[in-house]
Design a protein around this motif. Structure first.
Motif, PDB file in Angstrom:
ATOM      1  N   ASP A  33     -58.555  59.885 -21.227  1.00  0.00           N
ATOM      2  CA  ASP A  33     -58.651  59.788 -22.687  1.00  0.00           C
ATOM      3  C   ASP A  33     -60.069  59.993 -23.189  1.00  0.00           C
ATOM      4  N   ALA A  34     -61.066  59.699 -22.358  1.00  0.00           N
ATOM      5  CA  ALA A  34     -62.466  59.916 -22.724  1.00  0.00           C
ATOM      6  C   ALA A  34     -63.323  59.829 -21.476  1.00  0.00           C
ATOM      7  N   ASP A 102     -63.689  55.669 -30.604  1.00  0.00           N
ATOM      8  CA  ASP A 102     -62.490  54.855 -30.763  1.00  0.00           C
ATOM      9  C   ASP A 102     -61.339  55.645 -30.179  1.00  0.00           C
ATOM     10  N   VAL A 103     -60.758  55.116 -29.099  1.00  0.00           N
ATOM     11  CA  VAL A 103     -59.696  55.833 -28.423  1.00  0.00           C
ATOM     12  C   VAL A 103     -58.680  54.838 -27.879  1.00  0.00           C
ATOM     13  N   ALA A 104     -57.441  55.007 -28.297  1.00  0.00           N
ATOM     14  CA  ALA A 104     -56.312  54.263 -27.720  1.00  0.00           C
ATOM     15  C   ALA A 104     -56.565  52.762 -27.641  1.00  0.00           C
ATOM     16  N   GLY A 105     -57.024  52.165 -28.748  1.00  0.00           N
ATOM     17  CA  GLY A 105     -57.226  50.723 -28.781  1.00  0.00           C
ATOM     18  C   GLY A 105     -58.509  50.236 -28.130  1.00  0.00           C
ATOM     19  N   ARG A 141     -69.080  44.375 -34.696  1.00  0.00           N
ATOM     20  CA  ARG A 141     -68.431  43.673 -35.826  1.00  0.00           C
ATOM     21  C   ARG A 141     -67.486  44.594 -36.591  1.00  0.00           C
ATOM     22  N   GLU A 142     -67.773  45.888 -36.601  1.00  0.00           N
ATOM     23  CA  GLU A 142     -66.939  46.841 -37.330  1.00  0.00           C
ATOM     24  C   GLU A 142     -65.689  47.243 -36.550  1.00  0.00           C
ATOM     25  N   ALA A 143     -65.608  46.901 -35.286  1.00  0.00           N
ATOM     26  CA  ALA A 143     -64.467  47.310 -34.462  1.00  0.00           C
ATOM     27  C   ALA A 143     -63.192  46.598 -34.902  1.00  0.00           C
ATOM     28  N   PRO A 144     -62.056  47.271 -34.851  1.00  0.00           N
ATOM     29  CA  PRO A 144     -60.784  46.610 -35.181  1.00  0.00           C
ATOM     30  C   PRO A 144     -60.567  45.377 -34.310  1.00  0.00           C
ATOM     31  N   GLU A 145     -59.984  44.353 -34.897  1.00  0.00           N
ATOM     32  CA  GLU A 145     -59.835  43.081 -34.198  1.00  0.00           C
ATOM     33  C   GLU A 145     -58.988  43.184 -32.934  1.00  0.00           C
ATOM     34  N   ASP A 146     -58.055  44.121 -32.894  1.00  0.00           N
ATOM     35  CA  ASP A 146     -57.171  44.216 -31.740  1.00  0.00           C
ATOM     36  C   ASP A 146     -57.693  45.165 -30.659  1.00  0.00           C
ATOM     37  N   HIS A 147     -58.911  45.662 -30.816  1.00  0.00           N
ATOM     38  CA  HIS A 147     -59.457  46.597 -29.844  1.00  0.00           C
ATOM     39  C   HIS A 147     -60.184  45.888 -28.711  1.00  0.00           C
ATOM     40  N   LEU A 148     -60.113  46.462 -27.516  1.00  0.00           N
ATOM     41  CA  LEU A 148     -61.069  46.125 -26.482  1.00  0.00           C
ATOM     42  C   LEU A 148     -62.406  46.760 -26.853  1.00  0.00           C
ATOM     43  N   GLY A 232     -52.156  46.992 -21.650  1.00  0.00           N
ATOM     44  CA  GLY A 232     -51.763  45.687 -22.149  1.00  0.00           C
ATOM     45  C   GLY A 232     -52.898  44.687 -22.272  1.00  0.00           C
ATOM     46  N   GLY A 233     -54.083  45.154 -22.672  1.00  0.00           N
ATOM     47  CA  GLY A 233     -55.219  44.253 -22.817  1.00  0.00           C
ATOM     48  C   GLY A 233     -55.900  43.901 -21.513  1.00  0.00           C
ATOM     49  N   ARG A 234     -55.471  44.491 -20.405  1.00  0.00           N
ATOM     50  CA  ARG A 234     -56.083  44.277 -19.093  1.00  0.00           C
ATOM     51  C   ARG A 234     -56.728  45.592 -18.645  1.00  0.00           C
TER      52      ARG A 234
END
Length: 259
Positions: A33-34, A102-105, A141-148, A232-234
């Protein structure tokens, strides 16, 4: 599953041609993805080295962010350019340098750890300035809350148990601030050997992940890069080497954040 390729210290001018081609072919075949390149694209920061490194990065055909390593600014014998125009030769890679992704969460935040000059003899070692840390924290701080959140810089902020060292000034304070801000991992290079070690603060686990080298300047590991698998956040760090050795996980934990 999201797949990131973390590569470092290719050192065009002293690159391993077989390793460079091997990595390019793997990107083409597996389409990560990157690609996160944590510095020392060049050996002596010459225009020709940047042209070759830039052509290689552009040929990958996936999103790329590039950090600046200590070899990517003019050397000590060119003090005028080093101090006053250290980035004048970056044209071939300018758009990739310190580019947030910003890629895939996942949000990738740059952190500059190189310095044109320091109050010590060895200027190759790392330094985190207050301004660099402030800029990185603002992007966190600007990153979406649900992102790693992965922070990428050239020097390890603290030592990762490798033969090579970074001795990064203000690295421990920067690491503490990044952990408090909720960063999940700090990616780096410089030491030419891979590692993945946890750093815990206040119940939060931040991982320090270092990549090997694709240059002829290997240390304990053959030419190598990291594949970071996220699901899944891992996330898990897999070392892939140009050798008969099979790929292997070096993550002491695959959990993200709170334990």
């Amino acid at each position: 599953m999201t797949k990131l390729f973390h590569v470092s210290d290719v050192h065009f001018g002293a690159e391993d041609p077989e390793a460079v081609a091997w990595f390019r072919d793997l990107v083409a075949a597996e389409k990560p993805d990157a690609v996160i390149m944590t510095g020392d694209l060049t050996m002596r920061a010459t225009p020709g080295e940047f042209e070759a490194g830039g052509a290689w990065l552009r040929s990958l055909g996936v999103p790329v962010t590039l950090e600046v390593g200590n070899h990517d600014i003019p050397y000590y014998w060119d003090p005028i350019r080093r101090l006053f125009s250290p980035y004048s030769r970056y044209a071939a890679v300018e758009r990739m340098i310190e580019k947030p992704l910003d890629v895939a969460g996942i949000t990738v935040v740059p952190l500059k750890t190189t310095a044109r000059a320091q109050w010590r003899w060895n200027w190759s070692k790392g330094r985190v300035s207050r301004g660099s840390l402030r800029r990185a924290l603002a992007l966190v701080r600007e990153a979406p809350e649900d992102h790693l959140i992965f922070v990428a810089g050239h020097h390890p902020l603290i030592e990762g148990g490798t033969k090579g060292t970074a001795k990064t000034r203000n690295g421990d304070a920067a690491l503490e601030a990044l952990a408090e801000a909720g960063v999940h991992a700090v990616l780096s290079g410089h030491v030419h050997d891979p590692f993945d070690v946890p750093y815990e603060r206040g119940g939060w686990t931040l991982r320090l992940i270092g990549a090997g080298t694709l240059s002829k300047r290997t240390r304990a590991t053959p030419p190598a890069f990291n594949e970071i698998r996220v699901s899944g956040g891992r996330f898990e760090t897999i070392v892939r080497t140009l050798s008969p050795q099979p790929e292997r996980s070096i993550s002491s934990t695959v959990e993200a954040g709170r334990g």
